[in-house]
Scaffold this motif. Structure first.
Motif, PDB file in Angstrom:
ATOM      1  N   SER A 131     -60.478 -32.388 -15.907  1.00 25.39           N
ATOM      2  CA  SER A 131     -61.044 -33.177 -17.008  1.00 25.39           C
ATOM      3  C   SER A 131     -60.017 -34.088 -17.665  1.00 25.39           C
ATOM      4  O   SER A 131     -58.916 -33.665 -17.989  1.00 25.39           O
ATOM      5  CB  SER A 131     -61.616 -32.225 -18.066  1.00 25.39           C
ATOM      6  N   LYS A 132     -60.438 -35.356 -17.855  1.00 28.22           N
ATOM      7  CA  LYS A 132     -59.567 -36.304 -18.550  1.00 28.22           C
ATOM      8  C   LYS A 132     -59.849 -36.265 -20.050  1.00 28.22           C
ATOM      9  O   LYS A 132     -59.203 -36.956 -20.816  1.00 28.22           O
ATOM     10  CB  LYS A 132     -59.837 -37.724 -18.037  1.00 28.22           C
ATOM     11  N   ILE A 133     -60.865 -35.474 -20.414  1.00 24.48           N
ATOM     12  CA  ILE A 133     -61.260 -35.445 -21.827  1.00 24.48           C
ATOM     13  C   ILE A 133     -60.887 -34.090 -22.414  1.00 24.48           C
ATOM     14  O   ILE A 133     -61.383 -33.044 -21.978  1.00 24.48           O
ATOM     15  CB  ILE A 133     -62.766 -35.745 -21.963  1.00 24.48           C
ATOM     16  N   ASP A 134     -59.995 -34.146 -23.394  1.00 22.43           N
ATOM     17  CA  ASP A 134     -59.497 -32.920 -23.999  1.00 22.43           C
ATOM     18  C   ASP A 134     -60.641 -32.175 -24.699  1.00 22.43           C
ATOM     19  O   ASP A 134     -61.391 -32.774 -25.462  1.00 22.43           O
ATOM     20  CB  ASP A 134     -58.401 -33.308 -25.019  1.00 22.43           C
ATOM     21  N   GLY A 135     -60.775 -30.875 -24.401  1.00 22.39           N
ATOM     22  CA  GLY A 135     -61.803 -30.085 -25.067  1.00 22.39           C
ATOM     23  C   GLY A 135     -63.191 -30.228 -24.470  1.00 22.39           C
ATOM     24  O   GLY A 135     -64.163 -29.756 -25.049  1.00 22.39           O
ATOM     25  N   ALA A 136     -63.298 -30.868 -23.314  1.00 18.61           N
ATOM     26  CA  ALA A 136     -64.592 -30.925 -22.621  1.00 18.61           C
ATOM     27  C   ALA A 136     -64.342 -30.614 -21.149  1.00 18.61           C
ATOM     28  O   ALA A 136     -63.336 -31.030 -20.579  1.00 18.61           O
ATOM     29  CB  ALA A 136     -65.234 -32.297 -22.761  1.00 18.61           C
ATOM     30  N   MET A 137     -65.254 -29.857 -20.558  1.00 16.76           N
ATOM     31  CA  MET A 137     -65.047 -29.417 -19.179  1.00 16.76           C
ATOM     32  C   MET A 137     -66.374 -29.095 -18.493  1.00 16.76           C
ATOM     33  O   MET A 137     -67.258 -28.495 -19.100  1.00 16.76           O
ATOM     34  CB  MET A 137     -64.183 -28.140 -19.197  1.00 16.76           C
ATOM     35  N   ASN A 140     -64.805 -36.642 -15.845  1.00 17.72           N
ATOM     36  CA  ASN A 140     -65.381 -37.330 -17.008  1.00 17.72           C
ATOM     37  C   ASN A 140     -66.523 -36.522 -17.638  1.00 17.72           C
ATOM     38  O   ASN A 140     -67.664 -36.978 -17.686  1.00 17.72           O
ATOM     39  CB  ASN A 140     -65.901 -38.710 -16.582  1.00 17.72           C
ATOM     40  N   PRO A 141     -66.233 -35.315 -18.128  1.00 15.17           N
ATOM     41  CA  PRO A 141     -67.299 -34.464 -18.655  1.00 15.17           C
ATOM     42  C   PRO A 141     -67.808 -34.956 -20.011  1.00 15.17           C
ATOM     43  O   PRO A 141     -67.040 -35.498 -20.806  1.00 15.17           O
ATOM     44  CB  PRO A 141     -66.606 -33.108 -18.821  1.00 15.17           C
ATOM     45  N   GLU A 142     -69.096 -34.768 -20.239  1.00 18.88           N
ATOM     46  CA  GLU A 142     -69.694 -35.142 -21.526  1.00 18.88           C
ATOM     47  C   GLU A 142     -70.589 -34.014 -21.995  1.00 18.88           C
ATOM     48  O   GLU A 142     -71.266 -33.373 -21.194  1.00 18.88           O
ATOM     49  CB  GLU A 142     -70.501 -36.436 -21.361  1.00 18.88           C
ATOM     50  N   ILE A 143     -70.575 -33.783 -23.306  1.00 18.04           N
ATOM     51  CA  ILE A 143     -71.229 -32.612 -23.886  1.00 18.04           C
ATOM     52  C   ILE A 143     -72.617 -32.940 -24.454  1.00 18.04           C
ATOM     53  O   ILE A 143     -72.839 -34.042 -24.955  1.00 18.04           O
ATOM     54  CB  ILE A 143     -70.297 -32.008 -24.959  1.00 18.04           C
ATOM     55  N   LEU A 144     -73.512 -31.957 -24.352  1.00 18.91           N
ATOM     56  CA  LEU A 144     -74.855 -32.026 -24.951  1.00 18.91           C
ATOM     57  C   LEU A 144     -75.577 -33.344 -24.630  1.00 18.91           C
ATOM     58  O   LEU A 144     -75.741 -33.678 -23.473  1.00 18.91           O
ATOM     59  CB  LEU A 144     -74.767 -31.774 -26.463  1.00 18.91           C
ATOM     60  N   PHE A 145     -76.018 -34.066 -25.671  1.00 17.54           N
ATOM     61  CA  PHE A 145     -76.764 -35.307 -25.433  1.00 17.54           C
ATOM     62  C   PHE A 145     -75.847 -36.515 -25.248  1.00 17.54           C
ATOM     63  O   PHE A 145     -76.319 -37.619 -25.057  1.00 17.54           O
ATOM     64  CB  PHE A 145     -77.723 -35.568 -26.606  1.00 17.54           C
ATOM     65  N   GLU A 148     -60.064 -27.238 -20.179  1.00 21.97           N
ATOM     66  CA  GLU A 148     -59.923 -26.889 -18.761  1.00 21.97           C
ATOM     67  C   GLU A 148     -58.522 -26.384 -18.425  1.00 21.97           C
ATOM     68  O   GLU A 148     -57.524 -26.950 -18.849  1.00 21.97           O
ATOM     69  CB  GLU A 148     -60.267 -28.109 -17.897  1.00 21.97           C
ATOM     70  N   GLN A 149     -58.484 -25.314 -17.623  1.00 20.55           N
ATOM     71  CA  GLN A 149     -57.194 -24.762 -17.195  1.00 20.55           C
ATOM     72  C   GLN A 149     -57.143 -24.551 -15.689  1.00 20.55           C
ATOM     73  O   GLN A 149     -56.578 -23.584 -15.195  1.00 20.55           O
ATOM     74  CB  GLN A 149     -56.932 -23.428 -17.917  1.00 20.55           C
ATOM     75  N   THR A 150     -57.761 -25.459 -14.934  1.00 23.25           N
ATOM     76  CA  THR A 150     -57.788 -25.289 -13.476  1.00 23.25           C
ATOM     77  C   THR A 150     -56.543 -25.873 -12.808  1.00 23.25           C
ATOM     78  O   THR A 150     -56.200 -25.461 -11.711  1.00 23.25           O
ATOM     79  CB  THR A 150     -58.992 -26.032 -12.860  1.00 23.25           C
ATOM     80  N   GLY A 151     -55.918 -26.862 -13.445  1.00 22.47           N
ATOM     81  CA  GLY A 151     -54.781 -27.538 -12.822  1.00 22.47           C
ATOM     82  C   GLY A 151     -55.181 -28.406 -11.636  1.00 22.47           C
ATOM     83  O   GLY A 151     -54.327 -28.825 -10.849  1.00 22.47           O
ATOM     84  N   LEU A 152     -56.469 -28.677 -11.472  1.00 29.47           N
ATOM     85  CA  LEU A 152     -56.928 -29.522 -10.358  1.00 29.47           C
ATOM     86  C   LEU A 152     -56.444 -30.949 -10.544  1.00 29.47           C
ATOM     87  O   LEU A 152     -56.270 -31.405 -11.673  1.00 29.47           O
ATOM     88  CB  LEU A 152     -58.460 -29.543 -10.328  1.00 29.47           C
ATOM     89  N   GLU A 153     -56.281 -31.663  -9.433  1.00 33.37           N
ATOM     90  CA  GLU A 153     -55.847 -33.063  -9.580  1.00 33.37           C
ATOM     91  C   GLU A 153     -56.960 -33.915 -10.190  1.00 33.37           C
ATOM     92  O   GLU A 153     -56.692 -34.956 -10.787  1.00 33.37           O
ATOM     93  CB  GLU A 153     -55.362 -33.644  -8.245  1.00 33.37           C
ATOM     94  N   TYR A 154     -58.202 -33.470 -10.076  1.00 37.85           N
ATOM     95  CA  TYR A 154     -59.309 -34.208 -10.714  1.00 37.85           C
ATOM     96  C   TYR A 154     -59.826 -33.467 -11.946  1.00 37.85           C
ATOM     97  O   TYR A 154     -60.988 -33.556 -12.289  1.00 37.85           O
ATOM     98  CB  TYR A 154     -60.429 -34.463  -9.705  1.00 37.85           C
TER      99      TYR A 154
END
Ligand SMILES: [Zn+2]
Ligand SMILES: [Zn+2]
Length: 387
Positions: free
Chosen positions: A95-101, A24-29, A87-93
Motif C-alpha cells: 500500500s502506498k497509502i498510510d493506514g489503508a490496506m 492504491n487501497p481506498e476505504i468504505l465509500f 500494511e506490514q507485508t513488505g511486498l514491493e507493491y
C-alpha cells in the motif's frame, strides 16, 4: 473440466490489475480511484452499458450474450473497499497509502470479476444478460445495501446474484459453500449505566456504576449459555468498558459499555436484543441506578438459497474437481442485502496458507485467479447456455 485456458492466458494481466489496486487501497465509500479504474476497464472490454454512482461509488456493467431468448439476467458481485490497517507485508507493491490496506482481498475480488467481464465481453457465449456489480463499503459501511436501495435489482431486472470471497487456510483455488444461513447478522450495542458518583471511601453514599456494569458484562453471557437453544448460535461480546473517571479514588457517575452481537437467525437476533435490554434494566433497578441501551442492527444473516447453492457447487466441482461444505462464519457480509432481494449464492475460494483476512500481513493469492475467474464465467455459461 479444469480452469478455462483463457484465464491461464490472462492471469498475468489480471495479476497486474490486482497489484495496482493493492497499491492504491481506498476505504468504505471513498473508492473513487478504484471505481474509475473499474469503469475504465469495463469500457475497454466493450461492455454494453456502464453506470457509476450506484450506492454512491458503486459501478454496474452490463454484458449481453450473443442471444437473449432466455430473458435471464444474472448479477455477479465483487467488493472494492480496503481496511484502515497499516500494511506490514513488505511486498514491493504494498500500500502506498498510510493506514489503508487491502487486508481482506477485495483487490483480488475486483480483479477476478474484471477478468471474467473481459472474457464474457470477448466471447458472449451465453443466452441472456450478465450484470457485473462492483460495490464499495463492504467493511461495515453497507455499500451493498445502498446499491439495492438505489434500485439496482429492478433497474437491470436482475433475477439471481452470486458472490465470492477468498478464504485463507483453504487450498488455493478450491471451493467451499453451504446452503441456508452462512454468515452472521452483525449488530452493535451501546449501554450507559448512570448512578451516583462520589468518594471511593464512602460507597454507602454512592450508586456504583462500575459494580452495575460489571454485573452486566457477566450476565450478558447468559444469553448464549442460558437463553439460547444450545444448537443455535449466538455470540455476545462486550468489547469496551469505559468509566467517566480515571481517578483511583472516585466512584464514577457513569459507565459506558460497547459490544457486538452475532446471530444466525432472526429469532435469535430478536431474542438477543430483548434480553440485553431486560438484563441491563434489571441490573440497574437492582442497584438503584438507571440505564440506557441502544441497539443497532447491522448486516442481516447472509442466507444462501438452496437451488442456486447447489448450482454454484456444481460449477465449483467442474472448475476445481470438488467443492467442500463450508462451516458457519460468525463474521458479517454485506452481500446479505442482495441475497434478501434476489435468490443467489455466495462461495469461498481458497487463498492457500496465508495470514488471515484483516491481518496486517495478509495478501490475496494471485494463484487463485484462474479458478475464481473460471467459476464466474461458468456460472454464466451454464446458467444461460448459448442458444
Ligand atoms: Zn473483511
Ligand atoms: Zn472481505
Amino acid at each position: 473440466m479444469p480452469v478455462k485456458n483463457r484465464f491461464a492466458e490472462l492471469q498475468d494481466e489480471i495479476t497486474a490489475w490486482r497489484r495496482d489496486l493493492h497499491e492504491n487501497p481506498e476505504i468504505l465509500f471513498e473508492t473513487h480511484r478504484t471505481s474509475a479504474v473499474v469503469a475504465e476497464r469495463l469500457k475497454e472490454f466493450g461492455c454494453d452499458e456502464i453506470v457509476t454512482g450506484i450506492g454512491r461509488t458503486g459501478v454496474v456493467g452490463v454484458i449481453k450474450g450473443k442471444t437473449d431468448t432466455s430473458g435471464k439476467v444474472i448479477g455477479l458481485r465483487a467488493d472494492m473497499d480496503a481496511l484502515p490497517i497499516h500494511e506490514q507485508t513488505g511486498l514491493e507493491y504494498k500500500s502506498k497509502i498510510d493506514g489503508a490496506m487491502h487486508a481482506c482481498g477485495h483487490d483480488g475480488h475486483t480483479a477476478m470479476l474484471l477478468g471474467a467481464a473481459k472474457y464474457l465481453s470477448e466471447t458472449r457465449n451465453f443466452d441472456g444478460t450478465v450484470v457485473v456489480i462492483f460495490q464499495p463499503a463492504e467493511e461495515g459501511g453497507g455499500g451493498g445495501r445502498e446499491m439495492c436501495e438505489d434500485g439496482m435489482m429492478d433497474r437491470w431486472g436482475i433475477q439471481e446474484v452470486y458472490g465470492m470471497h477468498n478464504w485463507p487456510g483453504r487450498p488455493v483455488g478450491s471451493f467451499a459453500i453451504r446452503p441456508g444461513a452462512f454468515f452472521a447478522a452483525t449488530d452493535q450495542f451501546d449501554i450507559t449505566f448512570e448512578g451516583k458518583g462520589g468518594h471511593a471511601a464512602k460507597p454507602q453514599e454512592t450508586v456504583d456504576t462500575t459494580v452495575m456494569a460489571s454485573q452486566a458484562v457477566l450476565a450478558l453471557q447468559t444469553i448464549a449459555s442460558r437463553n439460547a437453544d444450545p444448537i443455535d448460535q449466538v455470540v455476545v461480546s462486550v468489547t469496551s468498558f469505559e468509566t467517566s473517571s480515571k481517578a483511583f479514588n472516585v466512584i464514577p457517575q457513569r459507565v459506558h459499555l460497547k459490544g457486538t452481537v452475532r446471530t444466525m437467525s432472526t429469532e435469535m437476533r430478536d431474542l438477543a436484543e430483548t434480553r440485553i435490554k431486560s438484563i441491563c434494566s434489571g441490573i440497574a433497578g437492582t442497584f438503584g441506578g438507571s440505564v440506557e441501551v441502544k441497539y443497532f442492527r447491522g448486516y442481516p444473516v447472509m442466507v444462501n438459497h438452496e437451488d442456486q447453492t447447489e448450482f454454484a457447487a456444481e460449477v465449483a466441482k467442474a472448475v476445481s474437481g470438488g467443492c467442500d461444505e463450508a462451516p458457519l462464519v460468525m463474521g458479517g457480509e454485506d452481500f446479505a442485502f442482495m441475497l434478501e432481494e434476489r435468490p443467489g449464492a455466495y462461495i469461498l475460494v481458497g487463498n492457500g496458507d496465508s495470514a488471515s483476512v484483516h491481518h496486517p500481513e495478509y495478501n490475496f493469492n494471485d494463484e487463485a485467479i484462474p479458478a475464481g475467474c473460471s467459476w464466474w464465467a461458468e456460472i454464466v455459461e451454464r446458467r444461460m447456455p448459448a442458444a
